[in-house]
Design an enzyme around this catalytic site. Structure first.
Site, PDB file in Angstrom:
ATOM      1  N   HIS A  17       0.841  -1.205   0.000  1.00  0.00           N
ATOM      2  CA  HIS A  17       0.000   0.000   0.000  1.00  0.00           C
ATOM      3  C   HIS A  17       0.878   1.259   0.000  1.00  0.00           C
ATOM      4  O   HIS A  17       0.592   2.221  -0.710  1.00  0.00           O
ATOM      5  CB  HIS A  17      -0.896   0.029   1.243  1.00  0.00           C
ATOM      6  CG  HIS A  17      -1.922  -1.067   1.292  1.00  0.00           C
ATOM      7  ND1 HIS A  17      -2.059  -1.918   2.347  1.00  0.00           N
ATOM      8  CD2 HIS A  17      -2.873  -1.448   0.391  1.00  0.00           C
ATOM      9  CE1 HIS A  17      -3.048  -2.770   2.122  1.00  0.00           C
ATOM     10  NE2 HIS A  17      -3.547  -2.516   0.932  1.00  0.00           N
ATOM     11  N   LYS A  41     -16.249  -8.398   2.961  1.00  0.00           N
ATOM     12  CA  LYS A  41     -15.189  -8.935   3.822  1.00  0.00           C
ATOM     13  C   LYS A  41     -15.660  -9.120   5.253  1.00  0.00           C
ATOM     14  O   LYS A  41     -16.602  -8.455   5.696  1.00  0.00           O
ATOM     15  CB  LYS A  41     -13.980  -8.002   3.791  1.00  0.00           C
ATOM     16  CG  LYS A  41     -13.251  -8.057   2.465  1.00  0.00           C
ATOM     17  CD  LYS A  41     -12.003  -7.192   2.474  1.00  0.00           C
ATOM     18  CE  LYS A  41     -11.190  -7.430   1.216  1.00  0.00           C
ATOM     19  NZ  LYS A  41     -10.058  -6.497   1.095  1.00  0.00           N
ATOM     20  N   ARG A  91      -2.542  -6.548  -8.672  1.00  0.00           N
ATOM     21  CA  ARG A  91      -1.466  -7.515  -8.427  1.00  0.00           C
ATOM     22  C   ARG A  91      -1.499  -8.633  -9.454  1.00  0.00           C
ATOM     23  O   ARG A  91      -0.473  -9.077  -9.944  1.00  0.00           O
ATOM     24  CB  ARG A  91      -1.603  -8.138  -7.027  1.00  0.00           C
ATOM     25  CG  ARG A  91      -1.296  -7.187  -5.891  1.00  0.00           C
ATOM     26  CD  ARG A  91      -1.800  -7.746  -4.579  1.00  0.00           C
ATOM     27  NE  ARG A  91      -3.245  -7.928  -4.630  1.00  0.00           N
ATOM     28  CZ  ARG A  91      -3.975  -8.519  -3.699  1.00  0.00           C
ATOM     29  NH1 ARG A  91      -3.390  -9.004  -2.641  1.00  0.00           N
ATOM     30  NH2 ARG A  91      -5.282  -8.627  -3.828  1.00  0.00           N
ATOM     31  N   SER A 128      -3.331  -8.070   2.876  1.00  0.00           N
ATOM     32  CA  SER A 128      -3.601  -7.851   4.299  1.00  0.00           C
ATOM     33  C   SER A 128      -4.011  -9.162   4.964  1.00  0.00           C
ATOM     34  O   SER A 128      -3.648  -9.432   6.108  1.00  0.00           O
ATOM     35  CB  SER A 128      -4.681  -6.787   4.466  1.00  0.00           C
ATOM     36  OG  SER A 128      -4.239  -5.577   3.904  1.00  0.00           O
TER      37      SER A 128
END
Ligand code: COA
Length: 160
Positions: A17, A41, A91, A128
Site C-alpha cells: 500500500h 469482507k 497484483r 492484508s
C-alpha cells in the site's frame, strides 16, 4: 490541482500500500488515502480510526498525502472531495477482473475514473489477509509492514 483518491480497507496497511501511495504522490498534487468498508469482507481487525492512524504514521513524511475515512459509496465520497479520479492497485489477473467490474460500476454511478497502478514485483504476493495470518502464526512482519507500525500490528494480531 490534480487530486486523486486511493481507497481501500487497509486492514492492516502494508509495504505494498505504501509503495502505491508514494508513487501516486509523485504524480498527483494531492493524494487522499480513504479507509472504507468492503461489505463482502469479514469484520476488520483494526477499527477505522486505528487504520487511519496507522496510515498517517507510515505516510507522515509525504506532505501531499492526507488520510481520511469514508462510509457509503465511493462515488459519493469522491464527489464530496471534489474529484472524480481514484487509484486501484493491480497484483494479478484476478485483481484486474474484479477491479474492472468495480471501475465500470463506479463510472456508471458517478462518472468516476479509475487509474490502475501495477503493484511492484516484490509486493505482488502480499495481502492484508496473508499478513494477518503470518502474525497470528507467530512470525514477525518485518518484510511486509513498515517498521513504524510493525510492533503494533504484530502485537494486535498475535494476541488474537
Ligand atoms: N500491495 C499489496 N497488496 C495490496 C495492494 C498493494 N499495493 N493494494 C491492495 N492490496 C491488497 C489488499 O491488502 C487487500 O487484501 P485483502 O483482500 O487480503 O484484505 C486486497 O488487495 C484488496 O483490498 P482493498 O484494496 O482494501 O480493496 P477492497 O477490494 O477491499 O475495496 C473499498 C475496498 C473500500 C475501496 C471498496 O469496497 C469500496 O469502494 N467500498 C465502498 C462502497 C462502494 O462504493 N462499493 C463499490 C460499488 S461499485
Amino acid at each position: 490541482m490534480k487530486k486523486v483518491i486511493y481507497p481501500g480497507t487497509f486492514d492492516p496497511p502494508t509495504f505494498g500500500h505504501l509503495d502505491i501511495a508514494q508513487r501516486a504522490a509523485s504524480i498527483f498534487d494531492s493524494v487522499v488515502i480513504a479507509v472504507g468498508t468492503n461489505v463482502v469482507k469479514k469484520p476488520s481487525i483494526f477499527t477505522v480510526e486505528e487504520r487511519v492512524a496507522l496510515l498517517k504514521t507510515i505516510t507522515k513524511k509525504i506532505p501531499n498525502i492526507e488520510v481520511v475515512s469514508f462510509s457509503g459509496l465511493l462515488v459519493d465520497f469522491a464527489s464530496s472531495m471534489k474529484t472524480h479520479t481514484v487509484i486501484r492497485a493491480i497484483r494479478t489477473i484476478m485483481d484486474f477482473e474484479y477491479e474492472t467490474m468495480q471501475a465500470q460500476m463506479n463510472k456508471t454511478l458517478g462518472n468516476l475514473e479509475t487509474i490502475y497502478f501495477v503493484v511492484g514485483e516484490k509486493y505482488r504476493q502480499v495481502s492484508s489477509t496473508l499478513v494477518r495470518e503470518i502474525a497470528r502464526g507467530g512470525k514477525r512482519l518485518t518484510a511486509f509492514v513498515p517498521p513504524e507500525i510493525e510492533e503494533t500490528v504484530y502485537q494486535r494480531l498475535f494476541s488474537k
